[in-house]
Scaffold this motif. Structure first.
Motif, PDB file in Angstrom:
ATOM      1  N   ARG A   1       0.814  -1.228   0.000  1.00 22.97           N
ATOM      2  CA  ARG A   1       0.000   0.000   0.000  1.00 22.97           C
ATOM      3  C   ARG A   1       0.848   1.279   0.000  1.00 22.97           C
ATOM      4  O   ARG A   1       0.564   2.257   0.692  1.00 22.97           O
ATOM      5  CB  ARG A   1      -0.962  -0.002   1.181  1.00 22.97           C
ATOM      6  CG  ARG A   1      -2.212  -0.819   0.903  1.00 22.97           C
ATOM      7  CD  ARG A   1      -3.085  -0.921   2.114  1.00 22.97           C
ATOM      8  NE  ARG A   1      -2.639  -1.977   3.016  1.00 22.97           N
ATOM      9  CZ  ARG A   1      -2.969  -2.046   4.303  1.00 22.97           C
ATOM     10  NH1 ARG A   1      -3.727  -1.112   4.838  1.00 22.97           N
ATOM     11  NH2 ARG A   1      -2.533  -3.033   5.047  1.00 22.97           N
ATOM     12  N   GLY A   2       1.938   1.235  -0.765  1.00 21.12           N
ATOM     13  CA  GLY A   2       2.769   2.422  -0.927  1.00 21.12           C
ATOM     14  C   GLY A   2       3.878   2.567   0.087  1.00 21.12           C
ATOM     15  O   GLY A   2       4.715   3.475  -0.035  1.00 21.12           O
ATOM     16  N   CYS A   3       3.917   1.725   1.105  1.00 19.39           N
ATOM     17  CA  CYS A   3       5.008   1.770   2.076  1.00 19.39           C
ATOM     18  C   CYS A   3       6.296   1.272   1.401  1.00 19.39           C
ATOM     19  O   CYS A   3       6.260   0.405   0.524  1.00 19.39           O
ATOM     20  CB  CYS A   3       4.673   0.892   3.278  1.00 19.39           C
ATOM     21  SG  CYS A   3       5.853   1.001   4.651  1.00 19.39           S
ATOM     22  N   VAL A   4       7.439   1.820   1.810  1.00 20.47           N
ATOM     23  CA  VAL A   4       8.737   1.445   1.263  1.00 20.47           C
ATOM     24  C   VAL A   4       9.485   0.602   2.294  1.00 20.47           C
ATOM     25  O   VAL A   4       9.453   0.899   3.493  1.00 20.47           O
ATOM     26  CB  VAL A   4       9.551   2.696   0.881  1.00 20.47           C
ATOM     27  CG1 VAL A   4      10.951   2.326   0.424  1.00 20.47           C
ATOM     28  CG2 VAL A   4       8.828   3.485  -0.205  1.00 20.47           C
ATOM     29  N   PHE A   5      10.199  -0.429   1.809  1.00 19.98           N
ATOM     30  CA  PHE A   5      10.891  -1.365   2.701  1.00 19.98           C
ATOM     31  C   PHE A   5      12.358  -1.478   2.297  1.00 19.98           C
ATOM     32  O   PHE A   5      12.671  -1.670   1.122  1.00 19.98           O
ATOM     33  CB  PHE A   5      10.229  -2.740   2.640  1.00 19.98           C
ATOM     34  CG  PHE A   5       8.741  -2.704   2.843  1.00 19.98           C
ATOM     35  CD1 PHE A   5       8.194  -2.684   4.125  1.00 19.98           C
ATOM     36  CD2 PHE A   5       7.880  -2.642   1.761  1.00 19.98           C
ATOM     37  CE1 PHE A   5       6.824  -2.621   4.311  1.00 19.98           C
ATOM     38  CE2 PHE A   5       6.507  -2.586   1.928  1.00 19.98           C
ATOM     39  CZ  PHE A   5       5.975  -2.572   3.207  1.00 19.98           C
ATOM     40  N   GLN A   6      13.235  -1.351   3.279  1.00 18.59           N
ATOM     41  CA  GLN A   6      14.670  -1.439   3.023  1.00 18.59           C
ATOM     42  C   GLN A   6      15.241  -2.665   3.732  1.00 18.59           C
ATOM     43  O   GLN A   6      14.948  -2.912   4.901  1.00 18.59           O
ATOM     44  CB  GLN A   6      15.378  -0.175   3.505  1.00 18.59           C
ATOM     45  CG  GLN A   6      16.872  -0.153   3.196  1.00 18.59           C
ATOM     46  CD  GLN A   6      17.479   1.209   3.428  1.00 18.59           C
ATOM     47  OE1 GLN A   6      16.852   2.233   3.161  1.00 18.59           O
ATOM     48  NE2 GLN A   6      18.706   1.243   3.915  1.00 18.59           N
ATOM     49  N   PHE A   7      16.082  -3.415   3.003  1.00 17.17           N
ATOM     50  CA  PHE A   7      16.651  -4.658   3.521  1.00 17.17           C
ATOM     51  C   PHE A   7      18.171  -4.636   3.377  1.00 17.17           C
ATOM     52  O   PHE A   7      18.694  -4.122   2.391  1.00 17.17           O
ATOM     53  CB  PHE A   7      16.136  -5.871   2.733  1.00 17.17           C
ATOM     54  CG  PHE A   7      14.640  -5.974   2.638  1.00 17.17           C
ATOM     55  CD1 PHE A   7      13.912  -6.676   3.592  1.00 17.17           C
ATOM     56  CD2 PHE A   7      13.956  -5.374   1.596  1.00 17.17           C
ATOM     57  CE1 PHE A   7      12.538  -6.775   3.496  1.00 17.17           C
ATOM     58  CE2 PHE A   7      12.576  -5.469   1.492  1.00 17.17           C
ATOM     59  CZ  PHE A   7      11.862  -6.177   2.446  1.00 17.17           C
ATOM     60  N   GLU A   8      18.857  -5.217   4.355  1.00 18.62           N
ATOM     61  CA  GLU A   8      20.281  -5.496   4.211  1.00 18.62           C
ATOM     62  C   GLU A   8      20.414  -6.918   3.682  1.00 18.62           C
ATOM     63  O   GLU A   8      19.994  -7.872   4.343  1.00 18.62           O
ATOM     64  CB  GLU A   8      21.001  -5.358   5.554  1.00 18.62           C
ATOM     65  CG  GLU A   8      21.016  -3.938   6.092  1.00 18.62           C
ATOM     66  CD  GLU A   8      21.860  -3.809   7.348  1.00 18.62           C
ATOM     67  OE1 GLU A   8      22.866  -4.539   7.476  1.00 18.62           O
ATOM     68  OE2 GLU A   8      21.503  -2.993   8.220  1.00 18.62           O
ATOM     69  N   ILE A   9      20.982  -7.051   2.497  1.00 14.51           N
ATOM     70  CA  ILE A   9      21.100  -8.374   1.898  1.00 14.51           C
ATOM     71  C   ILE A   9      22.565  -8.701   1.624  1.00 14.51           C
ATOM     72  O   ILE A   9      23.414  -7.813   1.505  1.00 14.51           O
ATOM     73  CB  ILE A   9      20.289  -8.494   0.593  1.00 14.51           C
ATOM     74  CG1 ILE A   9      20.905  -7.648  -0.515  1.00 14.51           C
ATOM     75  CG2 ILE A   9      18.832  -8.113   0.816  1.00 14.51           C
ATOM     76  CD1 ILE A   9      20.415  -8.017  -1.893  1.00 14.51           C
ATOM     77  N   THR A  10      22.845  -9.990   1.545  1.00 13.81           N
ATOM     78  CA  THR A  10      24.147 -10.469   1.096  1.00 13.81           C
ATOM     79  C   THR A  10      23.980 -10.884  -0.361  1.00 13.81           C
ATOM     80  O   THR A  10      23.315 -11.875  -0.666  1.00 13.81           O
ATOM     81  CB  THR A  10      24.627 -11.648   1.956  1.00 13.81           C
ATOM     82  OG1 THR A  10      24.726 -11.206   3.316  1.00 13.81           O
ATOM     83  CG2 THR A  10      25.984 -12.140   1.493  1.00 13.81           C
ATOM     84  N   ALA A  11      24.553 -10.099  -1.255  1.00 11.93           N
ATOM     85  CA  ALA A  11      24.208 -10.214  -2.676  1.00 11.93           C
ATOM     86  C   ALA A  11      24.774 -11.464  -3.332  1.00 11.93           C
ATOM     87  O   ALA A  11      24.178 -12.005  -4.264  1.00 11.93           O
ATOM     88  CB  ALA A  11      24.686  -8.975  -3.422  1.00 11.93           C
ATOM     89  N   ASP A  12      25.939 -11.948  -2.869  1.00 14.21           N
ATOM     90  CA  ASP A  12      26.552 -13.065  -3.581  1.00 14.21           C
ATOM     91  C   ASP A  12      25.915 -14.412  -3.254  1.00 14.21           C
ATOM     92  O   ASP A  12      26.275 -15.432  -3.853  1.00 14.21           O
ATOM     93  CB  ASP A  12      28.063 -13.111  -3.337  1.00 14.21           C
ATOM     94  CG  ASP A  12      28.432 -13.245  -1.871  1.00 14.21           C
ATOM     95  OD1 ASP A  12      27.563 -13.008  -1.022  1.00 14.21           O
ATOM     96  OD2 ASP A  12      29.582 -13.590  -1.587  1.00 14.21           O
ATOM     97  N   ILE A  13      24.953 -14.438  -2.315  1.00  9.50           N
ATOM     98  CA  ILE A  13      24.243 -15.694  -2.043  1.00  9.50           C
ATOM     99  C   ILE A  13      22.792 -15.638  -2.526  1.00  9.50           C
ATOM    100  O   ILE A  13      22.032 -16.564  -2.302  1.00  9.50           O
ATOM    101  CB  ILE A  13      24.271 -16.049  -0.538  1.00  9.50           C
ATOM    102  CG1 ILE A  13      23.509 -14.994   0.281  1.00  9.50           C
ATOM    103  CG2 ILE A  13      25.699 -16.195  -0.037  1.00  9.50           C
ATOM    104  CD1 ILE A  13      23.289 -15.397   1.731  1.00  9.50           C
ATOM    105  N   MET A  14      22.429 -14.546  -3.201  1.00 10.23           N
ATOM    106  CA  MET A  14      21.061 -14.416  -3.697  1.00 10.23           C
ATOM    107  C   MET A  14      20.842 -15.388  -4.854  1.00 10.23           C
ATOM    108  O   MET A  14      21.551 -15.352  -5.856  1.00 10.23           O
ATOM    109  CB  MET A  14      20.806 -12.980  -4.159  1.00 10.23           C
ATOM    110  CG  MET A  14      19.364 -12.697  -4.531  1.00 10.23           C
ATOM    111  SD  MET A  14      18.284 -12.512  -3.112  1.00 10.23           S
ATOM    112  CE  MET A  14      18.392 -10.745  -2.817  1.00 10.23           C
TER     113      MET A  14
END
Length: 591
Positions: free
Chosen positions: A251-264
């Motif tokens: 519903r328009g809310c924004v979400f920020q995540f810390e990710i480890t990109a090389d295991i995606m």
């Protein structure tokens, strides 16, 4: 017993998740007031506010960004509230606790590590008057003037923790503050510069509980929710379920995540590329260094090729902004090695590249091994490194200049077209451009004075004129700066920062010509539009990003509709009435 929990946030928009957890865990036994301030608030104002609450017990949540300001407040509080019990907790005081007990004589107790149960048990002892503090695991206290540090406490079952989000008094501020949210605690990695490496294993909150809390926050107007999980995507099925839930219910809310990109995993990337709503997710990716000996020294496993694949895949979807982090000053990385790291990461063109400097945090392995690498660093928070065997202080100072203009010019996105041209065509590498510009910025004394939007353009133009880089086409740079300046306004700008503009005849004939081509009323166009000239084919530039000068340039029409709508740019062939003889005295005259 009147209990107040306080903290000094870095900014007003931030909130303290820690003290909300403590209040939630203790609320059935002890009513607790929360008091959140910022590190910019005058200490007298903070002390006056806390004094007015007449606390019997007051606790402070302590981090590297607020510990010194918190100490100032504590010193004043002890003088005006001599009988209040003062409790500290948080990552900054959870390690080297004996140091803090020795330094801060006005502090009665320090809670080490996860604090919910420890704080509740401490309040029980204070309220009962038994003062059997030796029964409270995870607590440091004083006995006969001596500091006593109890054994640590076993980790909580996360399902036993009540929600920290459901306080009615927080609802009015939800739309205007960052909401910090965790689905797990702990980190699977062992990076020796990070406190998260100390806690072994990862524990998860129940997924249905997570969904219910997110729904509550969204229903009550939260606009930005930042997940504080150290590696959100480590458990793929769990992360995918959360992603899907947020896609269905954002519903328009924004979400920020810390990710480890090389295991995606590729299937996760494909899913996000297909289903993620544009602008709803943001990813923060800690690259830190691409230097293999550096990563080995700090026990950081990273496959940069796989990381790049993830970043490029996400970027190509045009749906998720990415924030990549680097750390200057890690072991085995000198100035030239860091330059390579910077350029390799910048080549991925993240929406934001955050350049930080190594902090020798209490409790980390790298702080214990500081002598091994010849580190010198600040004695007090934030413990930033000042040099080591490979990177002396003089290099740190130069990189800080680079970081300053990187933040102002790349991360702010005030002049994306100009930046892309300069770092892609005019200078040998992004690092070289930002470093030279940063050195120039410092030489002019601009780091010690403020700036407005116009100043950013005039200062960059001044640098380009003086530097005269071999690969730089001044006319192209000037044209791109014009475009970026126009795009920074919601309404037609009353003035421009450059002297050379269309004369009255050119403006009149050009306006009539543009109105006829666009089928618009000439008077209305005059109110809302700007006409200018470019030395390259703007349509071709939009298509391939290269400023082609072979076609004789373009006429540029910038139409402002006001409100929140961005200006519309239209490029057309140069009108015959604008063709003049070149004048070498001004770059724009050669258009």
């Amino acid at each position: 017993m009147n209990v107040v929990l306080a903290t000094l946030n870095a900014k007003y928009i931030h909130t303290s998740l820690a003290i909300h957890y403590l209040k939630a865990f203790c609320k059935d036994e002890f009513p607790i007031e929360l008091a959140e301030f910022t590190i910019k608030d005058p200490a007298m104002n903070i002390v006056s506010d806390l004094y007015s609450r007449k606390p019997d017990v007051i606790g402070f949540s302590c981090y590297i960004w607020n510990i010194e300001e918190t100490i100032t407040v504590i010193d004043m509080l002890r003088k005006v509230l001599p009988d209040v019990k003062i409790v500290l907790g948080g990552p900054e005081v959870s390690y080297d606790t004996d140091h803090w007990m020795d330094r801060l004589k006005d502090v009665d107790f320090i809670i080490m590590g996860e604090g919910e149960e420890t704080f509740r048990d401490l309040l029980r002892q204070i309220a009962s008057g038994d003062n059997k503090y030796h029964f409270v695991f995870g607590l440091a206290y004083r006995k006969n003037g001596q500091a006593v540090i109890n054994p640590g406490r076993p980790k909580l079952d996360l399902n036993d923790i009540p929600s920290p989000y459901r306080f009615a008094e927080d609802i009015p501020s939800l739309p205007n503050r960052v909401v910090y949210f965790e689905t797990s605690r702990g980190c699977p990695f062992s990076c020796q510069f990070c406190l998260s490496s100390i806690e072994v294993g990862v524990r998860y909150f129940d997924i249905e509980w997570v969904k219910a809390e997110l729904t509550y926050l969204i229903d009550n107007g939260a606009k930005l929710i930042k997940f504080v999980d150290r590696t959100f995507n480590i458990k793929r099925e769990y992360a995918m379920e959360v992603f899907q839930f947020l896609i269905d219910n954002h519903r328009g809310c924004v979400f920020q995540f810390e990710i480890t990109a090389d295991i995606m995993r590729p299937e996760v990337l494909d899913f996000l590329s297909e289903h993620a709503p544009p602008g709803v997710f943001r990813f923060e990716i800690g690259v830190q260094s691409t230097n293999d000996p550096t990563n080995l020294a700090v026990q950081r496993r990273q496959n940069f090729a796989k990381l790049s694949r993830t970043v490029n895949k996400v970027k190509s979807s045009l749906k998720i902004d990415q924030h990549l982090d680097l750390i200057a000053g890690l072991p085995h990385e000198d100035y030239d090695t860091f330059r390579r790291t910077f350029n390799e990461v910048f080549a991925l063109r993240p929406e934001e590249l955050q350049l930080g400097f190594l902090k020798m945090l209490r409790g980390t392995g790298l702080r214990r091994d500081a002598d091994k690498y010849g580190y010198i660093y600040m004695d007090r928070a934030p413990y930033e490194m000042l040099g080591n065997d490979l990177m002396p202080f003089s290099d740190i100072v130069r990189i800080k200049r680079l970081e300053d203009v990187l933040e102002k010019y790349w991360n702010s996105h005030r002049m994306d077209r100009t930046m892309e041209y300069l770092i892609g065509s005019a200078y040998p590498s992004p690092f070289d451009f930002f470093q030279k510009f940063g050195d120039y910025w410092e030489s002019k004394g601009w780091s010690r004075i403020g700036h407005q939007l116009e100043d950013l353009f005039t200062r960059l133009w001044s640098f380009l004129q003086e530097d005269a880089a071999e690969g730089l086409d001044m006319d192209v740079a000037f044209g791109l700066l014009k475009i970026d300046y126009y795009l920074q306004h919601k309404y037609k700008p009353r003035k421009t920062w450059w002297e050379d503009r269309l004369d009255k005849k050119e403006w009149t004939t050009g306006l009539k010509w543009a109105a006829e081509r666009l089928g618009m009323d000439e008077r209305e166009l005059n109110k809302k539009a700007v006409l200018d000239r470019l030395p390259f084919d703007y349509g071709a530039f939009l298509a391939d990003g290269r400023p082609d000068r072979t076609g004789g340039g373009s006429a540029l029409l910038v139409l402002y509709s006001g409100e929140d709508a961005p200006p519309q740019l239209t490029a057309m062939p140069i009108p015959d009435s604008w063709v003049t003889e070149p004048d070498a005295s001004s770059p724009s005259k050669s258009f």
